[in-house]
Design an enzyme around this catalytic site. Sequence first.
Site, mmCIF file in Angstrom:
data_model
loop_
_atom_site.group_PDB
_atom_site.id
_atom_site.type_symbol
_atom_site.label_atom_id
_atom_site.label_comp_id
_atom_site.label_asym_id
_atom_site.label_seq_id
_atom_site.Cartn_x
_atom_site.Cartn_y
_atom_site.Cartn_z
ATOM 1 N N TYR A 161 0.830 -1.211 0.000
ATOM 2 C CA TYR A 161 0.000 0.000 0.000
ATOM 3 C C TYR A 161 0.866 1.263 0.000
ATOM 4 C CZ TYR A 161 -3.747 3.147 1.663
ATOM 5 O OH TYR A 161 -4.662 4.164 1.815
ATOM 6 N N LYS A 165 0.940 4.119 -2.857
ATOM 7 C CA LYS A 165 0.518 5.479 -2.520
ATOM 8 C C LYS A 165 1.636 6.492 -2.747
ATOM 9 C CE LYS A 165 -3.772 4.912 -1.555
ATOM 10 N NZ LYS A 165 -4.740 5.372 -2.572
#
Length: 303
Positions: A161, A165
Amino acid sequence: MSIRFDQRVAIVTGAGGGLGRCHALGLAARGAKVVVNDLGPGGAPSEATLRVVEEIERDGGTALPDGADVTNSEQVAAMVSRAEADWGRVDILVNNAGILRDKTFAKMDLADFEKVVGVHLMGAAICTKAVWGGMRDRGYGRIVFTSSASGIYGNFGQANYGAAKAAMIGLMNVLHLEGAKYDIRVNVLAPTAATGMTAGLLPPDIAALLTPESVTPAVLFLTAEDAPSRVIMGAGGGVFAVTHIEETPGVFLREDERTPEKIAERFKEIADPATAVPLENAFAQTFKFAAAAAKANGVILQP
């Protein structure tokens, strides 16, 4: 001055609930026609998107439900084509769709790493590519990528993640440069909110403060006609902040000094945050280094 989106068409991905739902409602409340996208069975609208569309229409707004998988370029192209056929244009894209597959890196399957990067990074790229040509042709576009403090600062157990991101910032930086002459403004939102994706991760008293509704004003600002570009805006609990990326001037070392020991000796000076400034693009760093090296060596560079 009131910020309105009358005559504007927006697509919000991952809008069946949480942050995306609030972004879609916020845009529609200020006059935008909104495509409410969330993953549905076989590309068909999900029950969640239908409920959000009903909310918008009940409040007098205009919306279309869409079930495209953001990682499927054909489904995304069909979504954009439908918006353009029905409403003539797409002015705003809010890339919000995302998933979590949290584990420590030691225990994480690469399939889960690829899946998360695929949805967040490739999904955002696919959706943006689908609207990019039309925005260039019309000379107008507002795009928001959704990043996270996990990508900017790191968070235990979120290697996949966090990587995805952080990539949103690099994508924004390049598209900001490529879109500038077409009035395509590109920004990043780094939200903190209690949603289905974060269920169970936040203490109840903190979760009560971090509502999705408290984040959406940042999206409305970043997609407005007078929006800035290349901004990383954090938002959560009604607090709004901007993250700056800066670089120190650098310290020139003579050839006989270019050792790790000398870097260690002068690291405090090299890393002094008080001297850091933002750079406009990658070549700004290249030319800065070249200019410093030329000056130290008595070389006059050609203009």
